[in-house]
Design an enzyme around this catalytic site. Structure first.
Site, mmCIF file in Angstrom:
data_model
loop_
_atom_site.group_PDB
_atom_site.id
_atom_site.type_symbol
_atom_site.label_atom_id
_atom_site.label_comp_id
_atom_site.label_asym_id
_atom_site.label_seq_id
_atom_site.Cartn_x
_atom_site.Cartn_y
_atom_site.Cartn_z
ATOM 1 N N HIS A 82 72.524 44.790 126.787
ATOM 2 C CA HIS A 82 72.650 45.637 127.956
ATOM 3 C C HIS A 82 74.026 46.158 128.282
ATOM 4 O O HIS A 82 74.988 45.430 127.962
ATOM 5 C CB HIS A 82 72.197 45.064 129.361
ATOM 6 C CG HIS A 82 70.652 44.997 129.607
ATOM 7 N ND1 HIS A 82 70.026 45.776 130.090
ATOM 8 C CD2 HIS A 82 69.769 44.050 129.056
ATOM 9 C CE1 HIS A 82 68.646 45.340 129.933
ATOM 10 N NE2 HIS A 82 68.648 44.401 129.375
ATOM 11 N N GLU A 134 75.421 41.146 128.573
ATOM 12 C CA GLU A 134 75.910 42.373 129.047
ATOM 13 C C GLU A 134 77.209 42.668 129.130
ATOM 14 O O GLU A 134 78.219 41.692 128.703
ATOM 15 C CB GLU A 134 75.571 42.041 130.756
ATOM 16 C CG GLU A 134 74.193 41.662 130.994
ATOM 17 C CD GLU A 134 73.524 42.720 131.910
ATOM 18 O OE1 GLU A 134 73.968 43.731 132.063
ATOM 19 O OE2 GLU A 134 72.402 42.475 132.168
#
Length: 186
Positions: A65, A143
């Protein structure tokens, strides 16, 4: 080598409709796809439902992400617990193994950036739903900031096309490092 004994599947994007409309998080219907993994509707979230059916046996699942509000990179991991007994080769690999390899691969990730999270707000995310569905699988969310890395705890230089190419060139180093450490465990 890891690549000689491992099948790697890469799904580059599960939200092309949302991205087409300028929204990386929600699909064209306005639904946050990363909160539908626990019970996807095959008509409304066909990509999630199909991928979930496809992932019947995996040892390691990594969800990538981009993050709009946090600088640098970090890893979300599920809490190790007796309710999720790991079996086979995965049982010999501690939950910290992948984050440690990632941290050793470059300055963008640190071991202090690992977050063990099982809050109810993230119950529908892929990492959590797949850990429940596939208890013998290590599941992580990686992330990375849209903007810049953290360097010595401070905001670093902005990511550029060149820094992305440099990061991609390090992927082979990460693969070799992971391979040699897995070989040492088996």
């Amino acid at each position: 080598m890891l690549r000689e004994h491992t099948v790697i599947h890469i799904c580059p994007m599960l939200n092309p409709d949302g991205v087409l409309h300028g929204n990386g998080r929600c699909d064209a219907l306005g639904k946050d796809l990363n909160r539908t993994w626990d019970n996807p509707d095959a008509r409304k979230q066909p990509a999630i439902a199909a991928l979930k059916r496809f992932l019947v046996k995996v040892d390691l699942y990594i969800d990538l992400h981009a993050h709009s509000g946090v600088m640098g990179g970090f890893v979300f991991a599920n809490l190790p617990s007796s309710s999720r007994p790991l079996c086979g080769a995965v049982a010999r690999v501690p939950v910290f193994f992948f984050p440690r390899v990632l941290a050793a691969s470059g300055r963008k990730f640190g071991l202090n950036a690992i977050q063990f999270d099982e809050t109810t707000g993230k119950a529908g995310c892929s990492r959590r739903a797949l850990a429940d569905l596939l208890p013998a699988t290590h599941c992580y969310t990686v992330e990375v900031s849209y903007h810049c890395p953290l360097v010595a705890g401070a905001k670093g230089p902005p990511f550029t096309e060149l820094s992305s190419v440099e990061a991609a060139s390090r992927s082979d180093e990460i693969s070799c490092s992971l391979s040699s450490r897995v070989d040492a465990l088996t």
